[in-house]
Scaffold this motif. Structure first.
Motif, mmCIF file in Angstrom:
data_model
loop_
_atom_site.group_PDB
_atom_site.id
_atom_site.type_symbol
_atom_site.label_atom_id
_atom_site.label_comp_id
_atom_site.label_asym_id
_atom_site.label_seq_id
_atom_site.Cartn_x
_atom_site.Cartn_y
_atom_site.Cartn_z
ATOM 1 N N UNK A 468 -7.274 1.161 -1.788
ATOM 2 C CA UNK A 468 -6.357 0.035 -1.599
ATOM 3 C C UNK A 468 -4.936 0.439 -1.989
ATOM 4 N N UNK A 469 -4.803 1.122 -3.118
ATOM 5 C CA UNK A 469 -3.480 1.596 -3.542
ATOM 6 C C UNK A 469 -2.834 2.464 -2.459
ATOM 7 N N UNK A 470 -3.623 3.388 -1.919
ATOM 8 C CA UNK A 470 -3.088 4.299 -0.906
ATOM 9 C C UNK A 470 -2.785 3.569 0.400
ATOM 10 N N UNK A 471 -3.671 2.653 0.794
ATOM 11 C CA UNK A 471 -3.485 1.937 2.058
ATOM 12 C C UNK A 471 -2.233 1.067 2.023
ATOM 13 N N UNK A 472 -2.045 0.354 0.915
ATOM 14 C CA UNK A 472 -0.862 -0.509 0.799
ATOM 15 C C UNK A 472 0.402 0.342 0.741
ATOM 16 N N UNK A 473 0.348 1.456 0.006
ATOM 17 C CA UNK A 473 1.508 2.360 -0.040
ATOM 18 C C UNK A 473 1.839 2.893 1.348
ATOM 19 N N UNK A 474 0.802 3.257 2.097
ATOM 20 C CA UNK A 474 1.003 3.767 3.455
ATOM 21 C C UNK A 474 1.728 2.729 4.316
ATOM 22 N N UNK A 475 1.251 1.501 4.276
ATOM 23 C CA UNK A 475 1.850 0.459 5.107
ATOM 24 C C UNK A 475 3.275 0.137 4.669
ATOM 25 N N UNK A 476 3.482 0.011 3.356
ATOM 26 C CA UNK A 476 4.814 -0.342 2.861
ATOM 27 C C UNK A 476 5.816 0.776 3.134
ATOM 28 N N UNK A 477 5.393 2.023 2.899
ATOM 29 C CA UNK A 477 6.300 3.158 3.158
ATOM 30 C C UNK A 477 6.648 3.279 4.637
ATOM 31 N N UNK A 478 5.658 3.032 5.489
ATOM 32 C CA UNK A 478 5.903 3.142 6.931
ATOM 33 C C UNK A 478 6.824 2.024 7.424
ATOM 34 N N UNK A 479 6.625 0.808 6.905
ATOM 35 C CA UNK A 479 7.383 -0.356 7.384
ATOM 36 C C UNK A 479 8.785 -0.405 6.790
ATOM 37 N N UNK A 480 8.932 0.035 5.532
ATOM 38 C CA UNK A 480 10.186 -0.152 4.803
ATOM 39 C C UNK A 480 11.387 0.414 5.565
ATOM 40 N N UNK A 481 11.292 1.658 6.022
ATOM 41 C CA UNK A 481 12.435 2.297 6.683
ATOM 42 C C UNK A 481 12.781 1.586 7.991
ATOM 43 N N UNK A 482 11.763 1.214 8.756
ATOM 44 C CA UNK A 482 12.012 0.571 10.045
ATOM 45 C C UNK A 482 12.668 -0.799 9.844
ATOM 46 N N UNK A 483 12.122 -1.575 8.906
ATOM 47 C CA UNK A 483 12.673 -2.909 8.644
ATOM 48 C C UNK A 483 14.082 -2.804 8.076
ATOM 49 N N UNK A 484 14.283 -1.876 7.165
ATOM 50 C CA UNK A 484 15.604 -1.724 6.545
ATOM 51 C C UNK A 484 16.657 -1.333 7.578
ATOM 52 N N UNK A 485 16.291 -0.461 8.517
ATOM 53 C CA UNK A 485 17.253 -0.032 9.537
ATOM 54 C C UNK A 485 17.604 -1.159 10.496
ATOM 55 N N UNK A 486 16.652 -2.046 10.766
ATOM 56 C CA UNK A 486 16.868 -3.072 11.777
ATOM 57 C C UNK A 486 17.242 -4.438 11.214
ATOM 58 N N UNK A 487 16.728 -4.778 10.034
ATOM 59 C CA UNK A 487 16.979 -6.102 9.463
ATOM 60 C C UNK A 487 17.663 -6.045 8.097
ATOM 61 N N UNK A 488 17.766 -4.864 7.530
ATOM 62 C CA UNK A 488 18.362 -4.718 6.208
ATOM 63 C C UNK A 488 17.302 -4.628 5.128
ATOM 64 N N UNK A 489 17.585 -3.909 4.036
ATOM 65 C CA UNK A 489 16.609 -3.763 2.946
ATOM 66 C C UNK A 489 16.227 -5.083 2.280
ATOM 67 N N UNK A 490 17.096 -6.106 2.397
ATOM 68 C CA UNK A 490 16.839 -7.372 1.701
ATOM 69 C C UNK A 490 15.518 -7.997 2.122
ATOM 70 N N UNK A 491 15.116 -7.816 3.383
ATOM 71 C CA UNK A 491 13.863 -8.405 3.867
ATOM 72 C C UNK A 491 12.678 -7.827 3.105
ATOM 73 N N UNK A 492 12.659 -6.518 2.916
ATOM 74 C CA UNK A 492 11.564 -5.885 2.183
ATOM 75 C C UNK A 492 11.597 -6.267 0.703
ATOM 76 N N UNK A 493 12.812 -6.374 0.137
ATOM 77 C CA UNK A 493 12.894 -6.770 -1.271
ATOM 78 C C UNK A 493 12.467 -8.216 -1.475
ATOM 79 N N UNK A 494 12.644 -9.054 -0.462
ATOM 80 C CA UNK A 494 12.105 -10.412 -0.526
ATOM 81 C C UNK A 494 10.586 -10.364 -0.593
ATOM 82 N N UNK A 495 9.989 -9.504 0.228
ATOM 83 C CA UNK A 495 8.534 -9.332 0.198
ATOM 84 C C UNK A 495 8.069 -8.852 -1.179
ATOM 85 N N UNK A 496 8.749 -7.845 -1.738
ATOM 86 C CA UNK A 496 8.383 -7.342 -3.069
ATOM 87 C C UNK A 496 8.452 -8.460 -4.113
#
Length: 549
Positions: A468-496
């Motif tokens: 579970x630790x690895x799976x969630x890290x995989x998804x968050x790491x993969x999504x973070x850069x794409x979301x940050x580039x297109x919507x800004x890092x704030x969206x991911x930090x809201x999720x965190x």
């Protein structure tokens, strides 16, 4: 000899697995723990005759009486030897830590040389977690087939493949292979070492060795962050290569676990192995007698364990196990949803280039150093404040850090106000995050694996938690850069932030305090029974709660 007080629980040997940390020796649960009602209370204790004591009977008829487990007293020689074992095994965790921090120092270089383009960056970062997902379950079976030592030495092979892939080739596909190999090594190391340590170490230093192993992971990140910014890409890769080579050069000389050797009916080799780890003087008759007693007790434990091997389905077979695995799985999910993985990988490329007084890469060095210090300082608080208060404090304060960081990035991305004078905010919250994360949510989920699960399924629960630790890290790491580039890092930090406060709510309403409770008491709570303790004599009585009748 030293006779360590066992907890008040049906299985007098369960304590040995519990103090070994998460993922203790597999297959160690008595029938009482499984609800079958067969207690070993009447078995003679494996202690020298002159010090053998009879266990008082349990008038309540529910839990077995406390017994004392025999273990040889550690000598200075055996303590040094076992700490050397801990350092050598720690190199496997240190290598994983260095690879975790590797993207932070290399993303800029690889992007500038067009080796990684667009989504390749997030894929490269996330693939280590993908590799980590693949190895815990096979490693758990493999170490019971070929042994703990050979399985763990396999991490050196995959780590060497990882380093050679990035040293020989400058292409994205070898980079992807390297990250997968690093993840495989991490999954193997964290599946095997806690069990290996629990089986060879004296009870008195077992907890310290387990803590030291986790510390090597943070040390590896610190090592990578220190070397990376001040050297070339090739020098960094050679520096990381040196760690598994050091592991290989030192670990070859340690014997196999005596527990595994007894599993394979190799009594003579098991005796020799235990003698090496205990540093027994063969001319000392008393030490040889104590060695035989400890080996005899270990042999009976192995025999019992082989009869009560756990299965993955046993994780949900009882009410108590279902609640325990719910807590373990949820906390693993919340831990990696707090933002730690993208913080390690992407902070140097998303933080403002000015405003902190130092470069982002230097701040990551400070960040990794604080992870080590804060984790060390939090250890005594676990048994003073308790697990639940620390989890609450950690998740709420970590959520506050991510909320403030997210607010800054929102203002920066939308350009609603000029934030150039506020560029110091993400630097401050980064350092605060390292402290708030490390004092609770960063390590207590793994601790609870060792405290909540019966020993015959503990390794299975540890594998589920690791995946579970690895799976969630995989998804968050993969999504973070794409979301940050297109919507800004704030969206991911809201999720965190939402996940951190959801974690606090989950801890408040679902997680119960385990501080000061025996394994038996914890199992009673999980299965819907409450425990009351007489403050004068410490006797435990069980009451069925009205809502469970």
């Amino acid at each position: 000899p030293v006779y360590c007080e066992g907890a008040q629980r049906p299985n007098p040997f369960a304590f040995l697995a519990l103090v070994g940390g998460p993922g203790g020796p597999p297959g160690k649960m008595d029938n009482d723990e499984k609800g079958k009602g067969t207690s070993p209370a009447n078995e003679p204790a494996a202690v020298p005759p002159e010090t053998q004591t009879s266990a008082p009977s349990d008038s309540g008829g529910g839990a077995g009486a406390p017994q004392r487990d025999f273990t040889m007293e550690p000598t200075s020689a055996s303590t040094r030897y076992q700490y050397f074992f801990g350092v050598s095994a720690g190199f496997a965790a240190m290598t994983a830590g260095a690879w975790l921090g590797w993207p932070s120092s290399t993303i800029e270089y690889l992007s500038d040389k067009k080796i990684l383009i667009g989504g390749d960056v997030s894929t490269m970062v996330a693939l280590m977690d993908f590799g980590n997902m693949l190895s815990p379950i096979p490693a758990g079976y493999l170490m019971d087939i070929v042994g703990r030592k050979l399985t763990l030495l396999g991490t050196a092979v995959v780590y060497l493949i990882a380093s050679l892939s990035v040293l020989i080739y400058e292409n994205k596909w070898p980079l992807f292979i390297a990250r997968i190999m690093a993840g495989l090594g991490k999954g193997i190391a964290f599946s095997v070492v806690p069990i290996y340590l629990a089986e060879i170490a004296n009870v008195q230093i077992r907890g310290a060795l387990s803590t030291m192993f986790i510390g090597f992971l943070n040390l590896g990140m610190f090592y990578g962050y220190v070397v990376g910014p001040f050297t070339s890409y090739m020098v960094l890769n050679f520096a990381i290569l040196a760690i598994p080579l050091s592991f290989l050069a030192t670990f070859l000389f340690f014997p196999e676990s005596p527990y595994f050797l007894l599993m394979k009916s190799r009594e003579s080799a098991a005796r020799k192995s235990l003698s090496t780890y205990r540093k027994v003087d063969k001319t000392n008759a008393e030490q040889m007698t104590h060695l035989d007693h400890e080996l005899s007790e270990m042999s009976r434990r192995v025999e019992r364990d082989m009869k009560n091997k756990g299965r993955f389905v046993d994780l949900v077979a009882t009410k108590g196990n279902r609640k325990a695995i719910l807590i373990i799985a949820a906390l693993a999910f919340f831990q990696r949803s707090s933002g730690i993985s993208p913080t390690l990988a992407y902070s140097t490329i998303i933080m403002p280039k000015t405003g902190g007084g130092l470069t982002p890469k230097v701040y990551m060095i400070i960040f990794s150093a604080l992870l080590i210090v804060a984790n060390f300082l939090a250890l005594p608080l676990v048994d003073r404040l308790g697990r639940k208060p620390l989890l609450l404090i950690s998740s709420i304060s970590t959520g506050t850090c991510t909320a403030v960081t997210g607010a800054f990035y929102h203002m920066q991305y939308t350009k609603t106000i000029d934030v150039s004078s506020l560029n110091w905010i993400p630097y401050v919250t980064l350092l605060l995050f390292s402290i708030t994360y490390s004092i609770g949510i960063g390590f207590l989920p793994s601790t609870l694996v060792g405290e909540l699960m019966p020993t015959n399924v503990k390794s299975h629960a540890g594998a589920v938690s690791a995946i579970i630790l690895a799976a969630v890290s995989f998804m968050v790491n993969k999504v973070f850069k794409e979301v940050s580039d297109n919507l800004g890092p704030a969206v991911m930090y809201l999720y965190f932030t939402v996940m951190c406060f959801a974690c606090a709510a989950f801890v408040y309403f679902v997680v119960f305090e385990t501080k000061g409770k025996t394994f038996g008491e914890i199992q009673d709570i999980l299965n819907g029974q409450s425990t009351t303790k007489d403050n004068k004599n410490g006797d435990v009585s069980l009451e069925l709660r009205k809502d469970e009748v």
